[in-house]
Design an enzyme around this catalytic site. Structure first.
Site, PDB file in Angstrom:
ATOM      1  CG  ASN A  55       9.085   9.486  -8.214  1.00 45.78           C
ATOM      2  OD1 ASN A  55       7.939   9.532  -7.792  1.00 45.78           O
ATOM      3  ND2 ASN A  55      10.020  10.334  -7.819  1.00 45.78           N
TER       4      ASN A  55
ATOM      5  NE  ARG B 207       8.256   9.586 -13.170  1.00 45.33           N
ATOM      6  CZ  ARG B 207       8.825  10.397 -12.288  1.00 45.33           C
ATOM      7  NH1 ARG B 207      10.112  10.649 -12.354  1.00 45.33           N
ATOM      8  NH2 ARG B 207       8.111  10.934 -11.312  1.00 45.33           N
TER       9      ARG B 207
ATOM     10  CE  LYS C  25       3.452 -32.821   2.773  1.00 37.49           C
ATOM     11  NZ  LYS C  25       2.278 -33.332   2.073  1.00 37.49           N
TER      12      LYS C  25
ATOM     13  N   GLY D  41      -3.620  17.215  -7.111  1.00 41.90           N
ATOM     14  CA  GLY D  41      -2.521  17.821  -6.360  1.00 41.90           C
ATOM     15  C   GLY D  41      -2.479  17.366  -4.912  1.00 41.90           C
TER      16      GLY D  41
ATOM     17  NE  ARG E 102       7.189 -29.124  -0.167  1.00 40.77           N
ATOM     18  CZ  ARG E 102       6.389 -30.072  -0.663  1.00 40.77           C
ATOM     19  NH1 ARG E 102       6.896 -31.245  -1.013  1.00 40.77           N
ATOM     20  NH2 ARG E 102       5.114 -29.855  -0.813  1.00 40.77           N
TER      21      ARG E 102
ATOM     22  CD  GLU F 158       6.264  21.967  -5.564  1.00 37.90           C
ATOM     23  OE1 GLU F 158       6.622  20.928  -6.121  1.00 37.90           O
ATOM     24  OE2 GLU F 158       6.415  22.163  -4.339  1.00 37.90           O
TER      25      GLU F 158
ATOM     26  N   GLY G 180       2.972   7.874   0.769  1.00 33.62           N
ATOM     27  CA  GLY G 180       2.970   6.411   0.688  1.00 33.62           C
ATOM     28  C   GLY G 180       4.165   5.851  -0.057  1.00 33.62           C
TER      29      GLY G 180
ATOM     30  CG  ASN H 249       8.242  20.119   0.689  1.00 32.95           C
ATOM     31  OD1 ASN H 249       8.245  19.712   1.852  1.00 32.95           O
ATOM     32  ND2 ASN H 249       7.157  20.121  -0.080  1.00 32.95           N
TER      33      ASN H 249
ATOM     34  CE1 TYR I 161      -2.323 -36.820  -4.092  1.00 35.73           C
ATOM     35  CE2 TYR I 161      -0.747 -36.879  -5.896  1.00 35.73           C
ATOM     36  CZ  TYR I 161      -1.972 -36.492  -5.392  1.00 35.73           C
ATOM     37  OH  TYR I 161      -2.836 -35.779  -6.174  1.00 35.73           O
TER      38      TYR I 161
HETATM   39  C1  UD1 Z   1       5.937  17.025  -3.974  1.00 31.30           C
HETATM   40  C2  UD1 Z   1       6.010  18.438  -3.378  1.00 31.30           C
HETATM   41  C3  UD1 Z   1       7.453  18.940  -3.493  1.00 31.30           C
HETATM   42  C4  UD1 Z   1       8.404  17.972  -2.806  1.00 31.30           C
HETATM   43  C5  UD1 Z   1       8.234  16.573  -3.360  1.00 31.30           C
HETATM   44  C6  UD1 Z   1       9.021  15.582  -2.555  1.00 31.30           C
HETATM   45  C7  UD1 Z   1       3.860  19.477  -3.783  1.00 31.30           C
HETATM   46  C8  UD1 Z   1       3.092  20.400  -4.630  1.00 31.30           C
HETATM   47  N1  UD1 Z   1       5.136  19.294  -4.101  1.00 31.30           N
HETATM   48  O1  UD1 Z   1       6.271  17.123  -5.338  1.00 31.30           O
HETATM   49  O2  UD1 Z   1       7.573  20.208  -2.912  1.00 31.30           O
HETATM   50  O3  UD1 Z   1       9.737  18.393  -2.942  1.00 31.30           O
HETATM   51  O4  UD1 Z   1       6.851  16.175  -3.285  1.00 31.30           O
HETATM   52  O5  UD1 Z   1       8.956  14.335  -3.163  1.00 31.30           O
HETATM   53  O6  UD1 Z   1       3.331  18.979  -2.816  1.00 31.30           O
HETATM   54  N2  UD1 Z   1      -0.340  12.510  -4.525  1.00 31.30           N
HETATM   55  C9  UD1 Z   1      -1.673  12.225  -4.355  1.00 31.30           C
HETATM   56  N3  UD1 Z   1      -2.585  12.945  -5.048  1.00 31.30           N
HETATM   57  C10 UD1 Z   1      -2.241  13.932  -5.909  1.00 31.30           C
HETATM   58  C11 UD1 Z   1      -0.862  14.207  -6.076  1.00 31.30           C
HETATM   59  C12 UD1 Z   1       0.058  13.493  -5.364  1.00 31.30           C
HETATM   60  O7  UD1 Z   1      -2.042  11.342  -3.587  1.00 31.30           O
HETATM   61  O8  UD1 Z   1      -3.148  14.532  -6.494  1.00 31.30           O
HETATM   62  C13 UD1 Z   1       0.639  11.742  -3.751  1.00 31.30           C
HETATM   63  C14 UD1 Z   1       1.532  10.891  -4.631  1.00 31.30           C
HETATM   64  O9  UD1 Z   1       0.998   9.596  -4.772  1.00 31.30           O
HETATM   65  C15 UD1 Z   1       2.832  10.886  -3.848  1.00 31.30           C
HETATM   66  C16 UD1 Z   1       2.834  12.214  -3.119  1.00 31.30           C
HETATM   67  O10 UD1 Z   1       1.494  12.643  -3.104  1.00 31.30           O
HETATM   68  O11 UD1 Z   1       2.856   9.877  -2.859  1.00 31.30           O
HETATM   69  C17 UD1 Z   1       3.722  13.229  -3.795  1.00 31.30           C
HETATM   70  O12 UD1 Z   1       3.301  13.394  -5.123  1.00 31.30           O
HETATM   71  P1  UD1 Z   1       4.307  13.710  -6.263  1.00 31.30           P
HETATM   72  O13 UD1 Z   1       3.570  13.898  -7.516  1.00 31.30           O
HETATM   73  O14 UD1 Z   1       5.432  12.745  -6.231  1.00 31.30           O
HETATM   74  O15 UD1 Z   1       4.823  15.137  -5.750  1.00 31.30           O
HETATM   75  P2  UD1 Z   1       5.802  16.085  -6.480  1.00 31.30           P
HETATM   76  O16 UD1 Z   1       5.067  16.874  -7.471  1.00 31.30           O
HETATM   77  O17 UD1 Z   1       6.977  15.303  -6.902  1.00 31.30           O
HETATM   78 CA    CA Z   2       7.607  12.618  -6.208  1.00 27.42          CA
END
Ligand code: UD1
Ligand code: CA
Length: 454
Positions: free
Chosen positions: A226, A16, A350, A79, A332, A153, A102, A168, A386
């Site tokens: 996001n 997004r 400069k 995940g 500069r 979730e 991150g 969370n 120059y």
């Molecule tokens: C996640 C949490 C949710 C919480 C929310 C807060 C889970 C299942 N859910 O949801 O409870 O309220 O964050 O923002 O943990 N990422 C990876 N690899 C993956 C998936 C995600 O590195 O396979 C990283 C993403 O880059 C991101 C972070 O994990 O930095 C969270 O991922 P995102 O998809 O935003 O989590 P949500 O499903 O929104």
């Molecule tokens: Ca998120």
């Protein structure tokens, strides 16, 4: 005490953001989102920082550097639980693992420190937040004793669970050994078909591992980015934090909502900063410095009592005490102004060293120059550094006077106390106290008739 290792999840694509840049490399306060998170991890003395990358991982690795950073790759985004599992083989079994995102840049190290305190071999610590709009987030399920027992979730939640406002943050700390066991037991049997990190809460409860929670009211501290709306929202929040810090330290800001700090700004006593000012990289302002409106300063040092007037741009320069710059001046890279020197309007410098008390007041270009003390450089003077291929230096010694609209063709030296007549093009060195006039002589033609219209 157990050592602390941090895992930062950064494998997500950031669809997004509609950008070719990986999400975690987008910036807040001039610094990549993930660099903010790494900074917070470093502030709490993590022994190692494991960054899990996936989409755009190579780009992230190239741009992000720092002590004790280790990389793990999650090739497919299966995940958050699966993501953490990718870093686990590199982690000491006896450590405490703190999971950060991150794309959640404004988490404060004070919060993390407090969270980690309540985690040990037999207890997990979860950072939750009271959300005004919990939609899309995992909900915290508590039992009758108000203990957190699970996270559900949004997509798996019942309509009554969706009423819960406590969510969370995604940030948690867990003992490595038990975390490893829980992660192996995760299953993707849920609405999104993912390995949810959040499922370890219920597993911990089952395992008689205490779940401690720390609940925040400041949603922005744990807001994830996001899209560009959230990026802009967090940028403003970050800038408000920065200007509040400056105000508290005694800096006068004419409008705290109209200053942007993209890096580190250090200020002495009684500094005044007008509106629409931007500070980039590392900038230091001495005591009694005054910065006018619409000024940009990058990687520079400004000495005590110096004034920078409106619309000036200063980059990689050092300015000593009691100088005056602008309005509309451009310093500069490699400009060094010595005490009480003055750079006026529409002047560009400069790689120029301007001596004590010297003045370049109007409409000049001073490049590759060493200018002595008490020199006056007249309006419209150009240092021709120059020749189309190479750059050369000009030396102007102390107490020189350069008449307006002169061109000094480098390499050339103007001796101490010399004067240059206005409109001269100087190509040869000028000796001490000499007057150089290098321009066509004026002829006045008597009896000349202006042509008449036919
Ligand atoms: C996640 C949490 C949710 C919480 C929310 C807060 C889970 C299942 N859910 O949801 O409870 O309220 O964050 O923002 O943990 N990422 C990876 N690899 C993956 C998936 C995600 O590195 O396979 C990283 C993403 O880059 C991101 C972070 O994990 O930095 C969270 O991922 P995102 O998809 O935003 O989590 P949500 O499903 O929104
Ligand atoms: Ca998120």
């Amino acid at each position: 005490m157990n050592t602390l290792e941090v895992v930062i999840l950064a494998a997500g694509k950031g669809t997004r953001m509609y950008s070719d840049t990986p999400k975690v490399l987008h910036k807040i306060g001039g610094k990549a989102l993930i660099a903010h998170v790494i900074q917070s991890a470093q502030d709490i003395d993590a022994r190692a920082i494991h960054v899990v990358v996936g989409f755009g991982g190579e780009q992230v690795k190239q741009q992000i550097h720092g002590d004790n950073i280790k990389w793990a790759v999650q090739a497919e985004q299966l995940g958050t639980g699966h993501a953490v599992a990718q870093a686990l083989p590199q982690i000491d079994q006896e450590s405490i693992v703190l999971v950060l995102y991150g794309d959640v840049p404004l988490i404060r190290h004070e919060t993390l420190r407090e969270l980690v305190k309540s985690c040990n071999a037999d207890s997990l610590a979860l950072l939750t937040v009271n959300s005004s709009n919990p939609s899309g987030l995992g909900r915290i399920i508590r039992n009758d004793q108000q203990q957190a027992v699970a996270i559900v979730e949004e997509k798996d939640a019942s309509s009554s669970q969706k009423q819960i406002k406590e969510t969370n943050s995604g940030i948690l700390a867990a003992p490595a050994k038990r975390l490893a066991q829980w992660l192996t037991a995760l299953s993707p049997k849920n609405a999104q078909g993912e390995y949810y990190l959040t499922d370890i809460i219920a597993m911990a409860v089952e395992d008689n591992c205490t779940v401690e929670t720390l609940t925040l009211d400041d949603e922005l501290e744990v807001l994830g980015v996001n899209n560009k709306v959230q990026l802009a929202q967090l940028e403003r929040h970050y800038q408000r934090r920065k200007s509040a810090e400056l105000l508290r330290s005694g800096v006068t800001l004419f409008d705290p909502s109209r200053i942007d700090i993209r890096g580190h700004l250090e200020c002495g006593k009684d500094v005044e900063i007008d509106i629409n000012t931007i500070f980039e990289g590392t900038v230091s302002l001495g005591n009694n410095v005054r910065i006018g409106p619409n000024v940009v300063i990058k990687d520079s040092v400004i000495g005590d009592n110096t004034q920078v007037f409106a619309n000036s741009h200063i980059e990689e320069s050092t300015v000593a005490n009691s100088c005056s710059i602008g309005p509309f001046a451009r310093l500069r890279a490699g400009t060094h102004l010595n005490n009480s020197s003055k750079i006026g309007n529409f002047v560009e410098t400069k790689k120029a060293n301007i001596g004590k008390g010297s003045k370049v007041n109007h409409l000049s270009y001073v490049g590759d120059a060493i200018v002595g003390e008490n020199v006056n450089i007249g309006a419209g003077t150009i240092f021709c550094n120059y020749d189309g291929v190479n750059k050369f230096q000009t030396r102007v010694h102390d107490s020189v006077f350069i008449g307006s609209n002169s061109a000094l063709v480098a390499p050339v030296q103007i001796g101490k106390g010399a004067s240059i007549g206005a409109g001269s093009t100087v190509t040869k060195d000028v000796g001490e106290n000499e007057l150089a006039v290098a321009r066509a002589r004026q002829r006045n033609i008597d009896g000349w008739k202006r042509p008449e219209k036919k």
